[in-house]
Design a protein around this motif. Structure first.
Motif, mmCIF file in Angstrom:
data_model
loop_
_atom_site.group_PDB
_atom_site.id
_atom_site.type_symbol
_atom_site.label_atom_id
_atom_site.label_comp_id
_atom_site.label_asym_id
_atom_site.label_seq_id
_atom_site.Cartn_x
_atom_site.Cartn_y
_atom_site.Cartn_z
ATOM 1 N N GLU A 1 -8.506 9.141 -16.659
ATOM 2 C CA GLU A 1 -7.136 8.642 -16.686
ATOM 3 C C GLU A 1 -7.051 7.344 -17.486
ATOM 4 O OE1 GLU A 1 -5.277 7.498 -13.018
ATOM 5 O OE2 GLU A 1 -7.093 6.520 -12.273
ATOM 6 N N ILE A 2 -5.823 7.000 -17.884
ATOM 7 C CA ILE A 2 -5.529 5.788 -18.639
ATOM 8 C C ILE A 2 -4.896 4.770 -17.704
ATOM 9 C CG2 ILE A 2 -4.382 4.814 -20.658
ATOM 10 C CD1 ILE A 2 -6.413 7.025 -21.304
ATOM 11 N N VAL A 3 -5.384 3.538 -17.761
ATOM 12 C CA VAL A 3 -4.846 2.474 -16.922
ATOM 13 C C VAL A 3 -4.549 1.252 -17.790
ATOM 14 C CG1 VAL A 3 -6.048 3.271 -14.854
ATOM 15 C CG2 VAL A 3 -7.141 1.566 -16.342
ATOM 16 N N MET A 4 -3.750 0.335 -17.242
ATOM 17 C CA MET A 4 -3.418 -0.904 -17.940
ATOM 18 C C MET A 4 -3.624 -2.065 -16.997
ATOM 19 S SD MET A 4 -0.819 -3.397 -18.021
ATOM 20 C CE MET A 4 0.673 -2.623 -17.399
ATOM 21 N N TYR B 1 -2.274 -0.677 -13.496
ATOM 22 C CA TYR B 1 -1.197 0.303 -13.542
ATOM 23 C C TYR B 1 -1.818 1.607 -14.010
ATOM 24 C CZ TYR B 1 2.993 2.887 -14.681
ATOM 25 O OH TYR B 1 3.969 3.858 -14.726
ATOM 26 N N HIS B 2 -1.698 2.665 -13.215
ATOM 27 C CA HIS B 2 -2.287 3.964 -13.523
ATOM 28 C C HIS B 2 -1.215 4.871 -14.143
ATOM 29 C CE1 HIS B 2 -6.039 3.615 -10.921
ATOM 30 N NE2 HIS B 2 -5.350 2.530 -10.619
ATOM 31 N N PHE B 3 -1.397 5.259 -15.376
ATOM 32 C CA PHE B 3 -0.493 6.237 -15.980
ATOM 33 C C PHE B 3 -0.738 7.604 -15.355
ATOM 34 C CE2 PHE B 3 -0.549 2.924 -19.189
ATOM 35 C CZ PHE B 3 0.777 2.864 -19.574
ATOM 36 N N ASP B 4 0.315 8.386 -15.282
ATOM 37 C CA ASP B 4 0.212 9.713 -14.683
ATOM 38 C C ASP B 4 -0.879 10.526 -15.377
ATOM 39 O OD1 ASP B 4 1.050 12.711 -14.325
ATOM 40 O OD2 ASP B 4 2.168 11.597 -12.804
ATOM 41 N N PHE B 5 -1.741 11.120 -14.579
ATOM 42 C CA PHE B 5 -2.904 11.836 -15.124
ATOM 43 C C PHE B 5 -2.484 12.997 -16.025
ATOM 44 C CE2 PHE B 5 -6.598 14.750 -14.761
ATOM 45 C CZ PHE B 5 -7.586 13.884 -15.193
ATOM 46 N N SER B 6 -1.325 13.567 -15.751
ATOM 47 C CA SER B 6 -0.896 14.750 -16.509
ATOM 48 C C SER B 6 -0.542 14.441 -17.960
ATOM 49 C CB SER B 6 0.306 15.413 -15.820
ATOM 50 O OG SER B 6 1.449 14.563 -15.878
#
Length: 249
Positions: free
Chosen positions: A172-175, A193-198
């Motif tokens: 996953e992508i996080v900030m 901040y976790h971007f939606d995995f989808s």
């Protein structure tokens, strides 16, 4: 205190202690006692000081940014406080009178600088920290991960201090913004901040295509907030079922 530690098959000498530091070394370990002090008392006192001094003043900026996104619960909290710390660190770099890192040092640390220089130098590292985007590469456990900085491609080890942090998913992508804690380990100031995995693949493509060009065109923070806005727009559009193509961004 001097000691050694085996790392990646090599013995690394270090001398990072409270009393004899001339700077904070990202690659040198800390004793457990000193690390706990930095991540406990010093972190708590400093972040509470900044929140008291700046949080209300930052509300117009935070509200304006947050109103564009329909977020609730943990995602709303994570975005708001990552934005807050991004603003604090940006301001520290560009406005000396609003550099709350140095203000805190002057009020609380300066008098002890000769006795405890490492605390002083660790807090000064916060001035160098910037928000960024990361991909979760590997999880040792719930609290220790390997992440790739998606601007520099550097892989670093992250330790999560918040016991209530959102669990990571590999890929996953996080900030967030990372602060060093020695031994080439880092921790996020607040939970990522976790971007939606989808939508990780679409966001990854967008970052690879645009992040570095934006940095070349403008200042780091201008590029960061531009790319953050675009990736949040993508996440909102795609998770609501409006699957616009990557070309639209």
């Amino acid at each position: 205190m001097q000691s050694t530690q085996r790392k990646d098959g090599k013995v690394v000498a270090f001398a990072q202690s409270r009393s004899n530091a001339s700077k904070f070394r990202h690659d040198y370990p800390l004793t457990n006692e000193l690390r706990n002090e930095l991540l406990g008392d010093v972190y708590t006192q400093f972040t509470n000081f900044v929140l008291r001094e700046e949080y209300m003043a930052a509300q117009p900026f935070l509200r304006e940014f947050m109103e564009g996104y329909d977020l609730e619960g943990e995602k709303s909290y994570a975005l708001e406080f990552n934005l807050f710390w991004s603003k604090v660190l940006y301001t520290a770099c560009h406005h000396e009178d609003l550099n709350y890192i140095r203000h805190f040092i002057a009020r609380n640390i300066q008098q002890d600088r000769q006795q405890s220089p490492l605390i002083y130098h660790w807090l000064r590292e916060w001035e160098k920290a910037v928000p960024n985007f990361y991909r979760i590469e590997f999880k040792y456990n719930h609290r220790e991960w390997l992440v790739t900085n998606l601007l520099t491609d550097e892989i670093v080890e992250v330790r999560i201090q918040d016991t209530y942090a959102i669990p990571a998913i590999t890929g996953e992508i996080v900030m967030g913004t990372l602060i060093p804690i020695g031994n080439t380990m880092y921790f996020p100031i607040v939970d990522f901040y976790h971007f939606d995995f989808s939508v990780r693949e679409e966001i990854m493509v967008h970052l690879q295509k645009n992040y570095r060009p934006y940095i070349k065109e403008s200042s780091f923070y201008e590029a960061f907030f531009r790319i953050l806005t675009e990736t949040l727009d993508m996440e909102q559009a795609m998770t609501r079922g409006n699957h616009r193509t990557i070309a639209a961004y």
